[in-house]
Design a protein around this motif. Sequence first.
Motif, PDB file in Angstrom:
ATOM      1  N   VAL A 153       0.833  -1.193   0.000  1.00 39.46           N
ATOM      2  CA  VAL A 153       0.000   0.000   0.000  1.00 39.46           C
ATOM      3  C   VAL A 153       0.875   1.253   0.000  1.00 39.46           C
ATOM      4  CG1 VAL A 153      -1.803   1.248   1.245  1.00 39.46           C
ATOM      5  CG2 VAL A 153      -1.857  -1.248   1.149  1.00 39.46           C
ATOM      6  N   ALA A 154       1.989   1.209   0.714  1.00 39.25           N
ATOM      7  CA  ALA A 154       2.908   2.359   0.713  1.00 39.25           C
ATOM      8  C   ALA A 154       3.474   2.605  -0.676  1.00 39.25           C
ATOM      9  CB  ALA A 154       4.031   2.129   1.713  1.00 39.25           C
ATOM     10  N   ALA A 155       3.730   1.537  -1.432  1.00 42.11           N
ATOM     11  CA  ALA A 155       4.206   1.701  -2.806  1.00 42.11           C
ATOM     12  C   ALA A 155       3.143   2.382  -3.666  1.00 42.11           C
ATOM     13  CB  ALA A 155       4.588   0.347  -3.397  1.00 42.11           C
ATOM     14  N   ALA A 156       1.884   1.999  -3.471  1.00 42.32           N
ATOM     15  CA  ALA A 156       0.800   2.666  -4.205  1.00 42.32           C
ATOM     16  C   ALA A 156       0.699   4.132  -3.797  1.00 42.32           C
ATOM     17  CB  ALA A 156      -0.519   1.939  -3.952  1.00 42.32           C
ATOM     18  N   CYS A 157       0.894   4.415  -2.514  1.00 43.49           N
ATOM     19  CA  CYS A 157       0.885   5.808  -2.061  1.00 43.49           C
ATOM     20  C   CYS A 157       2.058   6.581  -2.658  1.00 43.49           C
ATOM     21  CB  CYS A 157       0.952   5.858  -0.533  1.00 43.49           C
ATOM     22  SG  CYS A 157      -0.523   5.255   0.317  1.00 43.49           S
ATOM     23  N   GLU A 158       3.198   5.949  -2.753  1.00 38.80           N
ATOM     24  CA  GLU A 158       4.356   6.603  -3.353  1.00 38.80           C
ATOM     25  C   GLU A 158       4.077   7.010  -4.793  1.00 38.80           C
ATOM     26  OE1 GLU A 158       7.911   8.167  -4.437  1.00 38.80           O
ATOM     27  OE2 GLU A 158       7.167   7.760  -2.408  1.00 38.80           O
ATOM     28  N   VAL A 159       3.462   6.132  -5.543  1.00 35.18           N
ATOM     29  CA  VAL A 159       3.172   6.416  -6.947  1.00 35.18           C
ATOM     30  C   VAL A 159       2.086   7.484  -7.076  1.00 35.18           C
ATOM     31  CG1 VAL A 159       2.175   5.437  -9.047  1.00 35.18           C
ATOM     32  CG2 VAL A 159       3.917   4.177  -7.789  1.00 35.18           C
ATOM     33  N   ALA A 160       0.967   7.287  -6.371  1.00 39.05           N
ATOM     34  CA  ALA A 160      -0.179   8.172  -6.558  1.00 39.05           C
ATOM     35  C   ALA A 160      -0.009   9.509  -5.843  1.00 39.05           C
ATOM     36  CB  ALA A 160      -1.452   7.475  -6.076  1.00 39.05           C
ATOM     37  N   LEU A 161       0.420   9.462  -4.589  1.00 39.60           N
ATOM     38  CA  LEU A 161       0.480  10.684  -3.800  1.00 39.60           C
ATOM     39  C   LEU A 161       1.773  11.462  -4.030  1.00 39.60           C
ATOM     40  CD1 LEU A 161      -1.732   8.923  -2.297  1.00 39.60           C
ATOM     41  CD2 LEU A 161      -1.081  10.174  -0.239  1.00 39.60           C
ATOM     42  N   ASP A 162       2.914  10.775  -3.888  1.00 40.49           N
ATOM     43  CA  ASP A 162       4.196  11.482  -3.954  1.00 40.49           C
ATOM     44  C   ASP A 162       4.572  11.838  -5.387  1.00 40.49           C
ATOM     45  OD1 ASP A 162       6.631  12.569  -3.363  1.00 40.49           O
ATOM     46  OD2 ASP A 162       7.634  10.678  -2.945  1.00 40.49           O
ATOM     47  N   LEU A 163       4.758  10.817  -6.239  1.00 35.89           N
ATOM     48  CA  LEU A 163       5.259  11.077  -7.587  1.00 35.89           C
ATOM     49  C   LEU A 163       4.255  11.856  -8.444  1.00 35.89           C
ATOM     50  CD1 LEU A 163       6.916   7.613  -8.359  1.00 35.89           C
ATOM     51  CD2 LEU A 163       8.071   9.766  -7.773  1.00 35.89           C
ATOM     52  N   ARG A 200      -4.898  17.781  -3.404  1.00 33.59           N
ATOM     53  CA  ARG A 200      -4.285  16.871  -4.384  1.00 33.59           C
ATOM     54  C   ARG A 200      -4.003  15.523  -3.750  1.00 33.59           C
ATOM     55  NH1 ARG A 200       0.903  19.387  -6.050  1.00 33.59           N
ATOM     56  NH2 ARG A 200       0.412  21.388  -5.121  1.00 33.59           N
ATOM     57  N   LEU A 201      -3.445  15.551  -2.558  1.00 36.77           N
ATOM     58  CA  LEU A 201      -3.140  14.295  -1.858  1.00 36.77           C
ATOM     59  C   LEU A 201      -4.414  13.522  -1.535  1.00 36.77           C
ATOM     60  CD1 LEU A 201      -0.316  15.436   0.611  1.00 36.77           C
ATOM     61  CD2 LEU A 201      -0.059  14.214  -1.544  1.00 36.77           C
ATOM     62  N   ALA A 202      -5.454  14.245  -1.094  1.00 38.48           N
ATOM     63  CA  ALA A 202      -6.706  13.579  -0.746  1.00 38.48           C
ATOM     64  C   ALA A 202      -7.324  12.903  -1.967  1.00 38.48           C
ATOM     65  CB  ALA A 202      -7.672  14.590  -0.140  1.00 38.48           C
ATOM     66  N   LEU A 203      -7.266  13.565  -3.106  1.00 36.80           N
ATOM     67  CA  LEU A 203      -7.816  12.966  -4.317  1.00 36.80           C
ATOM     68  C   LEU A 203      -6.985  11.770  -4.769  1.00 36.80           C
ATOM     69  CD1 LEU A 203      -9.932  13.133  -6.579  1.00 36.80           C
ATOM     70  CD2 LEU A 203      -8.352  14.647  -7.817  1.00 36.80           C
ATOM     71  N   ALA A 204      -5.673  11.907  -4.732  1.00 31.99           N
ATOM     72  CA  ALA A 204      -4.802  10.798  -5.145  1.00 31.99           C
ATOM     73  C   ALA A 204      -4.905   9.613  -4.211  1.00 31.99           C
ATOM     74  CB  ALA A 204      -3.353  11.278  -5.229  1.00 31.99           C
ATOM     75  N   ALA A 205      -5.323   9.851  -2.964  1.00 28.42           N
ATOM     76  CA  ALA A 205      -5.440   8.750  -1.997  1.00 28.42           C
ATOM     77  C   ALA A 205      -6.495   7.738  -2.402  1.00 28.42           C
ATOM     78  CB  ALA A 205      -5.761   9.315  -0.618  1.00 28.42           C
ATOM     79  N   LEU A 206      -7.355   8.100  -3.354  1.00 26.23           N
ATOM     80  CA  LEU A 206      -8.360   7.142  -3.801  1.00 26.23           C
ATOM     81  C   LEU A 206      -7.718   5.935  -4.477  1.00 26.23           C
ATOM     82  CD1 LEU A 206     -11.056   9.584  -5.256  1.00 26.23           C
ATOM     83  CD2 LEU A 206     -11.047   8.434  -3.025  1.00 26.23           C
ATOM     84  N   VAL A 207      -6.520   6.104  -5.066  1.00 26.56           N
ATOM     85  CA  VAL A 207      -5.861   4.986  -5.750  1.00 26.56           C
ATOM     86  C   VAL A 207      -5.415   3.911  -4.753  1.00 26.56           C
ATOM     87  CG1 VAL A 207      -3.926   4.319  -7.222  1.00 26.56           C
ATOM     88  CG2 VAL A 207      -5.190   6.415  -7.706  1.00 26.56           C
ATOM     89  N   PRO A 208      -4.582   4.226  -3.750  1.00 25.44           N
ATOM     90  CA  PRO A 208      -4.235   3.163  -2.783  1.00 25.44           C
ATOM     91  C   PRO A 208      -5.423   2.678  -1.979  1.00 25.44           C
ATOM     92  CG  PRO A 208      -3.392   5.288  -2.051  1.00 25.44           C
ATOM     93  CD  PRO A 208      -3.863   5.485  -3.452  1.00 25.44           C
ATOM     94  N   THR A 209      -6.428   3.550  -1.788  1.00 25.66           N
ATOM     95  CA  THR A 209      -7.641   3.090  -1.104  1.00 25.66           C
ATOM     96  C   THR A 209      -8.346   2.030  -1.934  1.00 25.66           C
ATOM     97  OG1 THR A 209      -7.916   5.246  -0.041  1.00 25.66           O
ATOM     98  CG2 THR A 209      -9.848   3.804  -0.147  1.00 25.66           C
ATOM     99  N   ALA A 210      -8.424   2.264  -3.248  1.00 30.77           N
ATOM    100  CA  ALA A 210      -9.045   1.274  -4.131  1.00 30.77           C
ATOM    101  C   ALA A 210      -8.255  -0.027  -4.133  1.00 30.77           C
ATOM    102  CB  ALA A 210      -9.145   1.837  -5.547  1.00 30.77           C
ATOM    103  N   LEU A 211      -6.926   0.047  -4.069  1.00 32.17           N
ATOM    104  CA  LEU A 211      -6.111  -1.165  -3.997  1.00 32.17           C
ATOM    105  C   LEU A 211      -6.423  -1.944  -2.724  1.00 32.17           C
ATOM    106  CD1 LEU A 211      -3.775  -2.986  -4.933  1.00 32.17           C
ATOM    107  CD2 LEU A 211      -2.203  -1.424  -3.743  1.00 32.17           C
ATOM    108  N   THR A 212      -6.546  -1.259  -1.608  1.00 36.98           N
ATOM    109  CA  THR A 212      -6.881  -1.935  -0.353  1.00 36.98           C
ATOM    110  C   THR A 212      -8.254  -2.586  -0.424  1.00 36.98           C
ATOM    111  OG1 THR A 212      -5.550  -0.271   0.831  1.00 36.98           O
ATOM    112  CG2 THR A 212      -7.068  -1.612   2.135  1.00 36.98           C
ATOM    113  N   VAL A 213      -9.209  -1.884  -1.023  1.00 40.50           N
ATOM    114  CA  VAL A 213     -10.550  -2.457  -1.174  1.00 40.50           C
ATOM    115  C   VAL A 213     -10.499  -3.688  -2.074  1.00 40.50           C
ATOM    116  CG1 VAL A 213     -12.861  -2.037  -2.091  1.00 40.50           C
ATOM    117  CG2 VAL A 213     -11.715  -0.275  -0.734  1.00 40.50           C
ATOM    118  N   LEU A 214      -9.690  -3.627  -3.136  1.00 41.60           N
ATOM    119  CA  LEU A 214      -9.558  -4.784  -4.026  1.00 41.60           C
ATOM    120  C   LEU A 214      -8.982  -5.976  -3.282  1.00 41.60           C
ATOM    121  CD1 LEU A 214      -9.577  -6.128  -6.832  1.00 41.60           C
ATOM    122  CD2 LEU A 214      -7.294  -5.141  -7.196  1.00 41.60           C
TER     123      LEU A 214
END
Length: 800
Positions: A153-163, A200-214
């Motif tokens: 999940v941290a890797a997904a956060c790195e891609v979506a939120l940070d990068l 921006r971070l809050a919107l991008a957080a939907l990506v790792p959130t979706a991964l966790t839900v998956l």
Amino acid sequence: MERATEHAEYGQRPGRPETDGREATGRTGTDDGTALELLVHGVGGTTPERMLDDPRTVRVTGDDTAAVFRRIADADAESRPADHREGPVPEAYVWCNLTSGNGSRALWLLLLPFMVVNLAHWMRPSTHRGRRTVRLHGLLVRLTGLTLTVLLVAAACEVALDLTAWQCAGNRGCAEAHTWLGFLSPDLSHHGWWSSPGRRLALAALVPTALTVLLWYLSHRTWSEYESQRPMDRAEVRPTEDDAEPVALGRPGFWYGRRLVARLRAAHTAAGFLTVAAAVGSSAAREDRRPGGPAVLDLLGWLFTAALVVLAGAVVWVVCRRGRSERRLDRELDRHLVRGLPTASIAVLVLAMGYAGWSRPGWSSAGRLPGDLTFGGITLVQGILVLALGVVARVLHRSRPDPRTALYGLGGPAVAMLACALGGVMSAGVAQRVADWLGGTDDALPGPPILLTWQAAVIPPLLVVVVILLGWLARRTWVLRREETAAVEEEYGLAEAARRRASGPDGGAEPRDTARTLRIARARAMAALTDRAPRVVGIISTVTLLLGAGALAGAFATGQTPARAARDSYAFVAGAAQTAQALGSWLIGVGFLLFVTWGRRAYKDASARRTIGILWDVGTFWPRAAHPFAPPCYAERAVPDLTWRMATWTQTTGGRLVISGHSQGSVLAAAAAWQLTPSVRRRVALLTYGSPLERLYGRWFPAHFGPESLASLHREVDCWRNLYRLTDPIGGPVRLPGRCGPEVDAEPFKDPLAYGRTADHPLPAPILGHSDYQADPAFAAERRSLLARIGPEVPGPREC
């Protein structure tokens, strides 16, 4: 069974009944009834028509996922016992659809690190004592599994939120190159509502959130299909003084981990949501702690951090609090915990998004999010857990040493290390590829965390070690081939034939074929490499641990990428560091692309899906004891299926039963036999061929398939015969001690059946290896002998 026909035969299709194989002279059932032979196929699967050697089959019981089949002519065999006195009625249990099916199974590739760490749980050494030490072993593996969830999940956060949201959207040039990010860019959107860093971070957080839900969805769906299959009710097994349960696989609740998986799923799902919440809220909290910041937001930041810490502690407590309950069928569910913990974590995540999205004039995104600290902490914790697991495993092994145990009991820690490395490579690969795509490698962006670059740079040295190991294996194969050449010539009488031909023109023997001899010897040598796997795994795991520690130390000591850190050193060192960094980045990117391509191909191509299914056949035999997001355990459906079938048939008919398993089917057969009550188990005979029971499972999983467990199985079933070949890379002897060894293990089958062309084999006989055991006439003879040993009387006690 529509999808059963989709499976190409992998290895041996088990137990196709031979005509002469049913000519048993001994009693094979009750005096006035029939006997049953239950066939269980191996990895990869097959069809009931091939197993029963008849195009006309009928499903006796089961569903489209797993079922028992008979020939149509044998459907009512019990009502016509006189027609089946020559031998048992064959039945085929087809379970291939448990591990390979529609295209959604390709998503299971994402779960590979979780599957590997789950295997580490079951690799603990065998021991009679130390219940607390055994529990500590399981606890350490569960905690390692938790770090893998946080890492993914941290890797997904790195891609979506940070990068993406923080770096690229905050950089005008990057946002212009990727126009779909324009509404997030302060410059391109003229400081629009979404351009605030927190939003921006809050919107991008939907990506790792979706991964966790998956991940939650995949685990919950398979949980309802697999873990909810109840085994037969049996009495609870009371623990003894030293916890010396002879065979753990015989415990009533071993194949029913519903409660534990539900608890772990709740904890890991909450951990994923909390990881996303930390990534979103920590940057806003850090901004609010600056001098002169709003006091209210600063207070909210501290409250958010406190809630995060409390829930993180609750997650760790849930993971540590309870392991598996195997001595009884645990039908309870911790409903409040299973629902409450993920719900509370979602609430914290929503609050974190709202907190980060609060307007903060003057806040801009610069540099990186604190990813180095996050990934570095995960790596450090994983290293400590693996080392502690190694100490615990060594203590357990020394209490009851077994020379056949893989890596002297350190198989679990070694595999856990490989799971962590696999998770790290997947995480670094995703981050590196996305950074390259966004422009983070040309200094336009800061790029991914420094530690991920260091981890990529250690891949080339690791590959050098792998190449050296491959060279050692090649040399070992060459040496073994030379040794086997003499054995092949002796076995087929080639040396004696050469002497007879030299003595006169009428020697009568066929000439020696050097190429044929080398092919047979090479097949035996290649098959023997399986026994070298523990050494290879141990070396790779040790090197991975050392290189990972070096990468962590280098990243924190220098704060720079390897190329920049070595820029002012010796020219050779600087060149090596730059080459390793560039090559590692390229390799990790290529590996990630191949991984994605394989998954896409598996989604569309049935043959590729079968290959993935074979991997899961081997890797998902064990229940999900360490990680709830691992692919589901098919044995939690297959073993109860076989147990129910054997128990109900013997109780209904009073007859004898032979369970015949090839390859992985023999492991399922043994597991099902252990689940039977003693009275039923004594009416069951076991025929295994191409079986990895001792060669693989006995060495890597000694607590469950060690010598004592296999000897106990031999004592308790009616009789057991095991068949194998020297050319088989998977199957091997059972190696029971004393005179019971030859009683179970037959002499190795000759492979190929004939060296050259003969009257019986006018065409060249193939080298069969792991497949087609029934093609050997010795198979039918051994099967007749086993059937002749089965009788209505209770078998006498055995000394081994």
